[in-house]
Design an enzyme around this catalytic site. Structure first.
Site, PDB file in Angstrom:
ATOM      1  N   ASP A 480       1.008  -1.359  -0.389  1.00 22.80           N
ATOM      2  CA  ASP A 480       0.239  -0.129  -0.206  1.00 22.80           C
ATOM      3  C   ASP A 480       0.860   1.454   0.240  1.00 22.80           C
ATOM      4  O   ASP A 480       1.927   0.993   0.384  1.00 22.80           O
ATOM      5  CB  ASP A 480      -0.823  -0.511   1.399  1.00 22.80           C
ATOM      6  CG  ASP A 480      -2.254   0.574   1.341  1.00 22.80           C
ATOM      7  OD1 ASP A 480      -2.299   1.047   0.376  1.00 22.80           O
ATOM      8  OD2 ASP A 480      -3.194   0.464   2.213  1.00 22.80           O
ATOM      9  N   ASP A 550     -10.119   2.172  -2.756  1.00 21.17           N
ATOM     10  CA  ASP A 550     -11.324   2.011  -2.220  1.00 21.17           C
ATOM     11  C   ASP A 550     -12.441   2.178  -2.526  1.00 21.17           C
ATOM     12  O   ASP A 550     -13.430   1.497  -1.069  1.00 21.17           O
ATOM     13  CB  ASP A 550     -10.706   2.782  -1.550  1.00 21.17           C
ATOM     14  CG  ASP A 550      -9.090   2.377  -0.840  1.00 21.17           C
ATOM     15  OD1 ASP A 550      -9.059   1.762  -0.805  1.00 21.17           O
ATOM     16  OD2 ASP A 550      -8.411   3.990  -0.217  1.00 21.17           O
TER      17      ASP A 550
HETATM   18  C1  GLA Z   1      -6.074   2.029   2.198  1.00 19.55           C
HETATM   19  C2  GLA Z   1      -6.175   1.497   1.515  1.00 19.55           C
HETATM   20  C3  GLA Z   1      -7.261   0.201   1.795  1.00 19.55           C
HETATM   21  C4  GLA Z   1      -6.420  -0.157   3.480  1.00 19.55           C
HETATM   22  C5  GLA Z   1      -6.160   1.291   4.013  1.00 19.55           C
HETATM   23  C6  GLA Z   1      -6.031  -0.221   5.830  1.00 19.55           C
HETATM   24  O1  GLA Z   1      -6.863   2.812   2.198  1.00 19.55           O
HETATM   25  O2  GLA Z   1      -6.122   1.066   0.210  1.00 19.55           O
HETATM   26  O3  GLA Z   1      -7.230  -1.016   1.058  1.00 19.55           O
HETATM   27  O4  GLA Z   1      -5.275  -1.328   3.248  1.00 19.55           O
HETATM   28  O5  GLA Z   1      -5.505   1.709   3.736  1.00 19.55           O
HETATM   29  O6  GLA Z   1      -5.421   1.602   6.236  1.00 19.55           O
END
Ligand code: GLA
Length: 729
Positions: A480, A550
């Protein structure tokens, strides 16, 4: 011959499948563009180069009055001696303050295969599948050689381009701009559209179309990553081009940082189409003996509209870009913990979830954020990749083994490029983040960005992650990256090199990913950057799938996935079924529709399984077994977009196997209409001669399915969906 050279005229013909690209070495020494389009036999094309006296088109020294670079279609234009359009290359000689570059043909060579690019991701292909032309241009005074690489592919109408700057002079130079590709169309294209992908967090890659107009249209990133806001992709589409008809020229940059993608329509309506590193806040010092490699640009031509362009990008990326051993392998159906538990879990709960997941047929359990340091919220511990023993008392290896014991694989979330101010790493190394001495440090999501331009920084993070991966049975990593770059300065570089940091950051990231793939080829990496904030071919080289957004709402995903599919294959789009009301947009959609939309990509779930009804659990089992059956088709077939959610109340798409014997059609109706009309959905890409069974219930000939279509159901509810599986009889 894929690449022909005619010494008497100085003309190159480059032939990929269904496409020709032609250039010529002009007597003046410049490399001129002649042609790009459908296959063309070699033939004289000199008439495409305008030789005529024109007012306000100056003539470079030694050239006749009817010759001006300003009028010429050029392959790698420079600034300062008669071309006033946007240059591909800008170099400053600090010893004199001069910004003039004058590139003349030096030599060329043609070789089988596709060379890699030093330190950068790039397409690859076997010697029998590709041929590469290197053209060397030289500025004598600067002692600078520019080597342009052009690779054509046997199986795809695509061209890979890049440039290497080799400094053989005696004093350092400053590179202010070095694009990967610049194409001057030889004739006017005023009636073309500029198609690109723009958006924001949880609404990434919406399709935007605007007519070309005089002057420059561009998209770019100044955020340090390719970004949610824009994508390093655009197309020039003949106006009126549809999904299946019309000429389309597609451009994509194999790069994950600041980019520029621009098209300038000159005073005669001819486009100069460029893509490459963003010159914004960029200066690279090149010392004598050094070279600088630009990223690779991919150029695709389609005579079959946007759909044809997408299918070519998809094939190229599946077969010639993604290095992961998982590219052509089964992707495990996963359950991600994020929307199910957020930060609220312990080892016992996780093992229970894994057991429930196994029951339903899920193959991989992914533990998302919150397992390390003392992290119970997104405000600490990034940079300290050691397990939180309060939540997981016996450590990760024990947890992973217990989860394996339940019959599912184990995957883990990392955010390797970040550091929290509240972390041991930051307390030990406050200068390891991007920052400007004496100025406050801008935070995003309460975190700072590690200075990946420094070896020792990414090597320390690599060390921490590798310790875990070497010990625990971890087969998947979610990589990420949750904020954009500010205060782009490095404590390790001298003042004159600070404008190199944005690019050096990306090079450091690629170096770390290279090492990761070498040591852990058995680990499937899924990319993520607040969802789809770094969805680009550079990342796809290392990871075969990326968390598309997301936003897990099935209806919002229609636009996001449609837009993403303009350039990127379905197999790269991670897509999960989540709970309702949806956590991002609060919408309630049927379970089946959530499955229809997620089944198109790299498939999984992201919810608390305990909240599912028995009926929904049955549906999960059905979806998973359907995914197993469909995965080979979905991840290797050709995509046809049938109805666009950008222009109507429904979305439909289909994937057809390469032999045209199997196809899956998916249809999502957005809002219910009162008393709907009878409608048919014409299909594409089938064999008109074949007969197809439809959901094993009925059968019809391919020509009728394409000319007339499938009757659409009368829909009485919002957000309903249908799928039809077609098999040749
Ligand atoms: C980001 C990612 C999510 C999740 C969060 C965790 O927003 O896109 O899928 O992994 O971080 O903090």
């Amino acid at each position: 011959m894929p690449i022909e050279f005619h010494p008497e005229s100085g003309v190159f013909f480059l032939h990929s499948a269904h496409m020709t690209y032609a250039m010529r070495i002009h007597e003046f020494g410049c490399l001129c563009h002649l042609y790009w389009g459908p296959p063309l036999r070699s033939q004289p094309l000199d008439f495409l180069l305008p030789i005529r006296p024109r007012a306000f088109s100056p003539n470079p020294a030694g050239a006749p009055q009817d010759f001006s670079l300003n009028d010429f279609p050029l392959e790698y234009p420079v600034y300062g001696n008669s071309d006033f359009r946007s240059p591909a290359l800008e170099v400053r000689d600090p010893s004199e303050g001069s910004r003039i570059v004058d590139l003349r043909y030096l030599s060329h060579s043609i070789e089988p295969g596709k060379p890699g690019l030093q330190g950068l991701p790039a397409t690859f292909a076997a010697n029998e599948d590709s041929t590469t032309l290197r053209v060397r241009l030289r500025d004598q005074k600067l002692g600078l050689t520019v080597e342009l690489l052009y690779t054509v592919f046997q199986d795809t109408p695509a061209l890979a381009r890049s440039a290497t700057l080799i400094h053989e002079g005696s004093t350092p130079l400053e590179i202010k701009k070095a694009l990967s590709s610049s194409v001057d169309f030889s004739s006017a294209c005023e009636n073309f559209d500029f198609v690109h992908l723009s958006g924001n967090w949880i609404r990434e890659r919406n399709i935007s179309v605007s007519p070309l107009h005089p002057g420059t249209q561009s998209v770019e990133s100044r955020r340090g990553t390719s970004s949610h806001q824009h994508n390093p992709f655009y197309a020039l589409a003949e106006s009126g081009a549809s999904e299946e008809h019309g000429r389309v020229f597609g451009f994509n940059l194999v790069y994950s940082g600041n980019f520029i993608a621009a098209v300038e329509l000159d005073e005669d309506g001819r486009p100069r189409a460029q893509i490459g590193l963003n010159p914004f806040d960029f200066t690279w010092r090149l010392s004598p003996g050094e070279s600088f490699q630009t990223p690779e640009a991919i150029l695709v031509f389609s005579n079959e509209g946007l759909g044809g362009m997408s299918r070519s990008f998809h094939r190229l990326y599946r077969d010639h870009l993604c290095r992961s051993t998982f590219q052509h392998r089964h992707r495990p159906v996963l359950l991600n913990s994020w929307e199910g538990t957020y930060f609220d879990f312990d080892a016992e709960k996780l093992v229970r979830i894994a057991a429930d997941a196994k029951e339903l047929g899920i193959e991989l359990f992914v533990l998302d954020d919150g397992w390390f340091g003392h992290r119970n919220a997104a405000d600490c511990s990034l940079g300290d990749w050691t397990v939180d023993r309060r939540k997981i008392p016996k450590g990760l290896t024990d947890l992973a083994r217990r989860i394996n014991g339940e019959g599912v694989e184990f995957g883990l979330w990392f955010e390797p490029e970040m550091v929290s101010p509240d972390s041991d790493l930051y307390r030990q190394h406050p200068d390891w983040c991007l920052h400007v001495a004496g100025r406050p440090r801008t935070e995003g999501r309460a975190q700072l960005i590690l200075d990946y331009s420094r070896h020792e920084v990414w090597e320390e993070i690599y060390r921490q992650i590798a310790v875990l991966l070497r010990e625990a049975p971890i087969t998947y990593v979610k990589w990420d990256m949750n904020r954009h770059l500010t205060e782009l300065s490095s404590a390790a570089l001298p003042p004159e090199r600070q404008q190199e940091v944005a690019h050096r950051y990306v090079l450091g990231l690629y170096a770390m990913l290279d090492r990761f793939l070498e040591e852990f080829p058995h680990v499937l990496i899924e990319g993520c950057s607040g969802g789809g904030g770094r969805y680009d071919p550079g990342m796809l080289y290392y990871m075969p799938q990326i968390w598309t957004s997301d936003n897990s709402d099935a209806i919002a995903r229609l636009k996001i996935q449609f837009g993403t599919s303009l350039a990127y294959p379905l197999s790269t789009m991670a897509a999960h079924v989540s709970i309702v009301p949806n956590h991002q947009v609060n919408r309630t959609t049927p379970f089946r529709t959530r499955g229809t939309v997620a089944l198109t990509g790299a498939f999984g779930y992201e919810l608390d399984l305990q909240l599912l009804t028995e009926e929904e659990k049955l549906e999960v089992r059905r979806q998973i077994s359907f995914f197993h059956e469909m995965e080979p088709l979905l991840h290797s077939g050709d995509l046809y977009r049938l109805l666009s959610p950008f222009t109507g109340n429904a979305a439909a798409w289909m994937v057809v196997s390469r032999d045209r014997k199997e196809a899956l059609v998916s249809y999502v109706n957005i809002l219910a209409e009162p008393n709907p009309a009878t409608r048919f959905l014409p299909l594409r890409g089938l064999d008109p001669e074949l007969h197809y069974s439809i959901n094993n219930e009925t059968h019809r000939p391919g020509d009728g399915l394409m000319q007339i279509g499938l009757p659409l159901p009368f829909i009485m509810d919002d957000f309903t969906s249908s799928q039809w599986l077609l098999r040749a009889l």
